[in-house]
Design a protein around this motif. Structure first.
Motif, mmCIF file in Angstrom:
data_model
loop_
_atom_site.group_PDB
_atom_site.id
_atom_site.type_symbol
_atom_site.label_atom_id
_atom_site.label_comp_id
_atom_site.label_asym_id
_atom_site.label_seq_id
_atom_site.Cartn_x
_atom_site.Cartn_y
_atom_site.Cartn_z
ATOM 1 N N ASP A 1 -37.424 -20.984 29.897
ATOM 2 C CA ASP A 1 -36.626 -20.127 29.035
ATOM 3 C C ASP A 1 -36.042 -21.031 27.964
ATOM 4 O O ASP A 1 -35.258 -21.941 28.281
ATOM 5 C CB ASP A 1 -35.496 -19.444 29.808
ATOM 6 C CG ASP A 1 -35.999 -18.354 30.738
ATOM 7 O OD1 ASP A 1 -37.084 -17.808 30.482
ATOM 8 O OD2 ASP A 1 -35.304 -18.057 31.732
ATOM 9 N N VAL A 2 -36.441 -20.814 26.720
ATOM 10 C CA VAL A 2 -35.937 -21.628 25.620
ATOM 11 C C VAL A 2 -35.012 -20.782 24.754
ATOM 12 O O VAL A 2 -35.198 -19.575 24.639
ATOM 13 C CB VAL A 2 -37.068 -22.229 24.747
ATOM 14 C CG1 VAL A 2 -37.873 -23.251 25.506
ATOM 15 C CG2 VAL A 2 -37.962 -21.160 24.175
ATOM 16 N N GLN A 3 -34.037 -21.446 24.185
ATOM 17 C CA GLN A 3 -33.205 -20.797 23.180
ATOM 18 C C GLN A 3 -33.645 -21.353 21.845
ATOM 19 O O GLN A 3 -33.625 -22.573 21.633
ATOM 20 C CB GLN A 3 -31.729 -21.057 23.412
ATOM 21 C CG GLN A 3 -30.860 -20.257 22.457
ATOM 22 C CD GLN A 3 -29.401 -20.282 22.844
ATOM 23 O OE1 GLN A 3 -28.953 -21.191 23.521
ATOM 24 N NE2 GLN A 3 -28.672 -19.275 22.413
ATOM 25 N N LEU A 4 -34.081 -20.479 20.984
ATOM 26 C CA LEU A 4 -34.566 -20.856 19.662
ATOM 27 C C LEU A 4 -33.520 -20.496 18.627
ATOM 28 O O LEU A 4 -33.010 -19.372 18.621
ATOM 29 C CB LEU A 4 -35.874 -20.131 19.350
ATOM 30 C CG LEU A 4 -37.024 -20.377 20.315
ATOM 31 C CD1 LEU A 4 -38.214 -19.477 19.976
ATOM 32 C CD2 LEU A 4 -37.441 -21.835 20.300
ATOM 33 N N GLY A 5 -33.164 -21.445 17.775
ATOM 34 C CA GLY A 5 -32.277 -21.140 16.668
ATOM 35 C C GLY A 5 -30.821 -21.489 16.852
ATOM 36 O O GLY A 5 -29.995 -21.055 16.068
ATOM 37 N N GLY A 6 -30.461 -22.233 17.892
ATOM 38 C CA GLY A 6 -29.062 -22.596 18.121
ATOM 39 C C GLY A 6 -28.352 -21.555 18.961
ATOM 40 O O GLY A 6 -28.970 -20.633 19.508
ATOM 41 N N ASP A 7 -27.029 -21.697 19.070
ATOM 42 C CA ASP A 7 -26.242 -20.787 19.929
ATOM 43 C C ASP A 7 -26.374 -19.331 19.523
ATOM 44 O O ASP A 7 -26.257 -18.439 20.356
ATOM 45 C CB ASP A 7 -24.766 -21.195 19.917
ATOM 46 C CG ASP A 7 -24.503 -22.427 20.767
ATOM 47 O OD1 ASP A 7 -25.233 -22.650 21.753
ATOM 48 O OD2 ASP A 7 -23.567 -23.186 20.425
ATOM 49 N N SER A 8 -26.611 -19.069 18.246
ATOM 50 C CA SER A 8 -26.746 -17.686 17.786
ATOM 51 C C SER A 8 -28.195 -17.216 17.797
ATOM 52 O O SER A 8 -28.494 -16.123 17.331
ATOM 53 C CB SER A 8 -26.165 -17.536 16.376
ATOM 54 O OG SER A 8 -26.906 -18.324 15.454
ATOM 55 N N GLY A 9 -29.091 -18.033 18.344
ATOM 56 C CA GLY A 9 -30.522 -17.735 18.313
ATOM 57 C C GLY A 9 -30.995 -16.812 19.417
ATOM 58 O O GLY A 9 -30.206 -16.091 20.041
ATOM 59 N N GLN A 10 -32.301 -16.851 19.659
ATOM 60 C CA GLN A 10 -32.953 -15.949 20.612
ATOM 61 C C GLN A 10 -33.435 -16.699 21.844
ATOM 62 O O GLN A 10 -33.939 -17.804 21.745
ATOM 63 C CB GLN A 10 -34.165 -15.296 19.958
ATOM 64 C CG GLN A 10 -33.846 -14.412 18.793
ATOM 65 C CD GLN A 10 -35.079 -13.739 18.245
ATOM 66 O OE1 GLN A 10 -35.981 -13.367 18.977
ATOM 67 N NE2 GLN A 10 -35.129 -13.575 16.937
ATOM 68 N N ARG A 11 -33.306 -16.043 22.985
ATOM 69 C CA ARG A 11 -33.830 -16.577 24.242
ATOM 70 C C ARG A 11 -35.256 -16.049 24.402
ATOM 71 O O ARG A 11 -35.494 -14.840 24.260
ATOM 72 C CB ARG A 11 -32.960 -16.123 25.400
ATOM 73 C CG ARG A 11 -33.390 -16.680 26.727
ATOM 74 C CD ARG A 11 -32.478 -16.181 27.845
ATOM 75 N NE ARG A 11 -32.794 -16.846 29.089
ATOM 76 C CZ ARG A 11 -31.906 -17.326 29.931
ATOM 77 N NH1 ARG A 11 -30.621 -17.218 29.660
ATOM 78 N NH2 ARG A 11 -32.286 -17.908 31.034
ATOM 79 N N VAL A 12 -36.184 -16.964 24.693
ATOM 80 C CA VAL A 12 -37.595 -16.596 24.826
ATOM 81 C C VAL A 12 -38.154 -17.255 26.079
ATOM 82 O O VAL A 12 -37.962 -18.455 26.289
ATOM 83 C CB VAL A 12 -38.408 -17.070 23.592
ATOM 84 C CG1 VAL A 12 -39.885 -16.774 23.760
ATOM 85 C CG2 VAL A 12 -37.869 -16.431 22.317
ATOM 86 N N ARG A 13 -38.836 -16.477 26.903
ATOM 87 C CA ARG A 13 -39.519 -17.046 28.065
ATOM 88 C C ARG A 13 -40.946 -17.385 27.662
ATOM 89 O O ARG A 13 -41.668 -16.547 27.118
ATOM 90 C CB ARG A 13 -39.543 -16.087 29.235
ATOM 91 C CG ARG A 13 -40.443 -16.652 30.342
ATOM 92 C CD ARG A 13 -40.156 -16.301 31.718
ATOM 93 N NE ARG A 13 -38.873 -16.724 32.195
ATOM 94 C CZ ARG A 13 -38.510 -16.595 33.466
ATOM 95 N NH1 ARG A 13 -39.340 -16.088 34.347
ATOM 96 N NH2 ARG A 13 -37.319 -16.977 33.852
ATOM 97 N N LEU A 14 -41.345 -18.617 27.950
ATOM 98 C CA LEU A 14 -42.711 -19.088 27.723
ATOM 99 C C LEU A 14 -43.317 -19.435 29.070
ATOM 100 O O LEU A 14 -42.649 -20.043 29.919
ATOM 101 C CB LEU A 14 -42.704 -20.316 26.806
ATOM 102 C CG LEU A 14 -42.075 -20.119 25.429
ATOM 103 C CD1 LEU A 14 -41.915 -21.453 24.724
ATOM 104 C CD2 LEU A 14 -42.904 -19.159 24.598
ATOM 105 N N GLU A 15 -44.578 -19.038 29.255
ATOM 106 C CA GLU A 15 -45.267 -19.281 30.524
ATOM 107 C C GLU A 15 -46.539 -20.062 30.279
ATOM 108 O O GLU A 15 -47.023 -20.155 29.139
ATOM 109 C CB GLU A 15 -45.566 -17.946 31.196
ATOM 110 C CG GLU A 15 -44.325 -17.143 31.530
ATOM 111 C CD GLU A 15 -44.625 -15.824 32.203
ATOM 112 O OE1 GLU A 15 -45.751 -15.638 32.706
ATOM 113 O OE2 GLU A 15 -43.729 -14.972 32.226
ATOM 114 N N ALA A 16 -47.080 -20.600 31.360
ATOM 115 C CA ALA A 16 -48.307 -21.392 31.266
ATOM 116 C C ALA A 16 -49.355 -20.630 30.463
ATOM 117 O O ALA A 16 -49.623 -19.458 30.721
ATOM 118 C CB ALA A 16 -48.832 -21.713 32.660
#
Length: 163
Positions: free
Chosen positions: A80-95
């Motif tokens: 689970d990555v947060q893109l864009g800093g604290d105000s950004g979006q959480r995105v789940r990336l999988e294999a």
């Protein structure tokens, strides 16, 4: 060919991001059940002219590269990555997923599986990149030429048409 999802990120108080260029998320660019995703990502990045290839995870703190675009291929596990800093979006990336971050895009690991392996790469000429944690640091203004090729599909890929 997989068409990427486009995520547009606004500037954040600590991270410049790149409002002009979207983050590209290629879901299952390598099928989930495929063997050797690590090798496949490395080969495709090399064939596409992307270099500085590494194998590791993603830092758990916000950071960005003011002088390079970055491709992150998930070879195993999930994150689970947060893109864009604290105000950004959480995105789940999988294999099998690939995310391409335009210059200046903040990113950090929020949570990950124990078997997470990420293969990273940069466009030709951007392999010696800088890593910063705040846009208040010297040299934090994003500035890098657009890549000549998509990191996975090369010259015929979506990145060059979208960016």
């Amino acid at each position: 060919m997989i068409d990427p999802q486009k995520l547009f990120l606004r500037e954040d108080p600590d991270v410049p991001n790149n409002p002009a260029l979207p983050v590209l998320v290629y879901r299952e660019i390598i099928p989930r059940d495929a063997e050797g995703k690590d090798r496949i990502f490395r080969q495709r990045f090399q064939q596409s002219g992307w270099g500085g290839i590494w194998r590791d995870g993603i830092f758990s703190y916000h950071h960005f590269h003011p002088d390079a675009h970055e491709a992150l291929g998930i070879a195993s596990g999930w994150v689970d990555v947060q893109l864009g800093g604290d105000s950004g979006q959480r995105v789940r990336l999988e294999a099998g997923d690939l995310v391409v971050l335009p210059v200046g895009t903040g990113h950090r690991n929020l949570d990950a599986s124990d078997d997470l392996v990420v293969i990273g790469a940069y466009p030709q000429g951007q392999e010696n990149y800088t890593t910063l944690r705040s846009k208040r640091e010297k040299g934090a203004t994003p500035n890098a030429p657009r890549p000549d090729s998509d990191p996975f599909y090369g010259g015929d890929g979506s990145l060059t048409a979208i960016w």
